[in-house]
Design an enzyme around this catalytic site. Structure first.
Site, PDB file in Angstrom:
ATOM      1  N   SER A  93       0.794  -1.235   0.000  1.00 53.89           N
ATOM      2  CA  SER A  93       0.000   0.000   0.000  1.00 53.89           C
ATOM      3  C   SER A  93       0.825   1.283   0.000  1.00 53.89           C
ATOM      4  O   SER A  93       0.254   2.376  -0.043  1.00 53.89           O
ATOM      5  CB  SER A  93      -0.957   0.017   1.197  1.00 53.89           C
ATOM      6  OG  SER A  93      -2.034  -0.863   0.974  1.00 53.89           O
ATOM      7  N   SER A 134      -5.577   3.443   4.650  1.00 49.95           N
ATOM      8  CA  SER A 134      -5.202   2.493   3.593  1.00 49.95           C
ATOM      9  C   SER A 134      -6.422   1.764   3.037  1.00 49.95           C
ATOM     10  O   SER A 134      -6.362   0.561   2.756  1.00 49.95           O
ATOM     11  CB  SER A 134      -4.162   1.490   4.102  1.00 49.95           C
ATOM     12  OG  SER A 134      -3.358   1.029   3.043  1.00 49.95           O
ATOM     13  N   LYS A 173      -0.142   3.788  -2.603  1.00 50.88           N
ATOM     14  CA  LYS A 173      -1.166   4.822  -2.514  1.00 50.88           C
ATOM     15  C   LYS A 173      -0.584   6.235  -2.438  1.00 50.88           C
ATOM     16  O   LYS A 173      -1.314   7.214  -2.663  1.00 50.88           O
ATOM     17  CB  LYS A 173      -2.074   4.556  -1.311  1.00 50.88           C
ATOM     18  CG  LYS A 173      -2.905   3.274  -1.444  1.00 50.88           C
ATOM     19  CD  LYS A 173      -3.833   3.101  -0.262  1.00 50.88           C
ATOM     20  CE  LYS A 173      -4.716   1.865  -0.380  1.00 50.88           C
ATOM     21  NZ  LYS A 173      -3.987   0.620  -0.102  1.00 50.88           N
TER      22      LYS A 173
END
Length: 314
Positions: free
Chosen positions: A69, A126, A72
């Site tokens: 993640s 997240s 992101k």
């Protein structure tokens, strides 16, 4: 021990052979420098002063590895640079392609939320459905969003980086610790990313139907004023291990920390503490035996694939 993780690692290493071959030929002086730095549980790491891409410390910082993640951060950068209005209401539509990993979400399909809040929960909590929705709602569409992610990585000089999805659920999203220093510095130029990624708690409001959900930050350090965290993102996949990127105050300076692939849930926080002490006192610190063994296994698997790849290219 960790045989399943090792098997998965070999699969993504094979996928990333071109990046690995390039990375293997660079950054040798930096690897020597890493032996003088702090002892870390993370297999790959990089430390730099905020605003600079020159590393103060690097550990395997040129390896292209899954980043989960941490992806992101690039998703947020592309969203903000697209110029799409942050007050626009986005619709959470059913995925048009299956997620590469578990994509469970509490958000109801068909509900709506403002783009600014979708971006906030993607960064601080997240939320994978949020990151997917940001890409799906991109002015040029989902595929154009992925292209924009890779194009932006290229302009930043992130030569060991490739993206295939906006969430990080795919282990085919790869980067290097050194590349991620560049990404974090670029992202830090946007106050929205700094604010949203360091939000401790947030109550998100949806409509169609109307309901609300609470979200918490995945980085415990944002709740500690002594760290002065100015940008933050965590990540986890079995192939990527525990990951963390952030800007925080260390030894009176704003410092970019990139930590990729450690075993324990709290290992990145422990590594951040060791880096902070090392910058302040020069103390290299110690890591647990299990963490050292995990790193040895991951290094051995990586080196074996790089060796066979290099031999095949000769």
């Amino acid at each position: 021990m960790h045989k399943t993780i090792m098997a998965k690692m070999v699969l993504w290493l094979v996928f990333c052979l071109p990046l690995l071959a390039n990375a293997h030929q660079t950054n040798t002086p930096e690897l020597k420098k890493s032996t003088q730095g702090p002892n870390l549980a993370s297999v790959n790491a990089a430390v730099a002063l905020a605003g600079s891409n020159d590393l103060v410390f690097g550990k395997n910082s040129d390896r292209s590895v899954p980043i989960a993640s941490i992806t992101k951060v690039m998703t947020a950068l592309v969203v903000l640079e697209s110029g799409a209005p942050l007050n626009e209401w986005l619709v959470f539509r059913k995925r048009h392609t299956p997620a590469a990993a578990n994509a469970y979400s509490r958000i109801r399909i068909g509900s709506k939320m403002r783009r600014a809040d979708v971006l906030r929960i993607a960064l601080m909590s997240s939320e994978n459905f949020a990151a997917y929705t940001l890409a799906r709602s991109h002015p040029g569409g989902f595929d154009a969003f992925i292209d924009a992610m890779n194009a932006r990585a290229k302009t930043l000089g992130m030569v060991g980086t490739r993206f295939v999805d906006p969430t990080g659920l795919s282990a085919e999203n790869v980067s290097t610790a050194g590349d991620l220093v560049r990404l974090v510095n670029a992202a830090a130029e946007y106050p929205e990313i700094r604010e949203y990624s360091t939000t401790g708690y947030f109550r998100g409001h949806f409509r169609n139907p109307r309901y609300s959900l609470s979200f918490g930050n995945t980085n415990a350090l944002v709740h500690r004023n002594s760290w002065g965290v100015g940008l933050s993102k965590t990540g986890y996949l079995s192939e990527a291990g525990r990951c963390l990127v952030m800007i925080s105050e260390m030894n009176g300076k704003q410092v970019v920390t990139v930590l990729l692939d450690s075993l324990g849930t709290r290992s990145p926080m422990g590594d951040a503490g060791r880096i902070k002490r090392w910058l302040d006192t020069g103390d290299q610190g110690q890591v647990a035996k299990a963490a050292r063994q995990y790193a040895q296994e991951k290094n051995a698997a990586y080196n074996a694939v790089v060796h066979s790849t290099t031999a095949a290219l000769k």
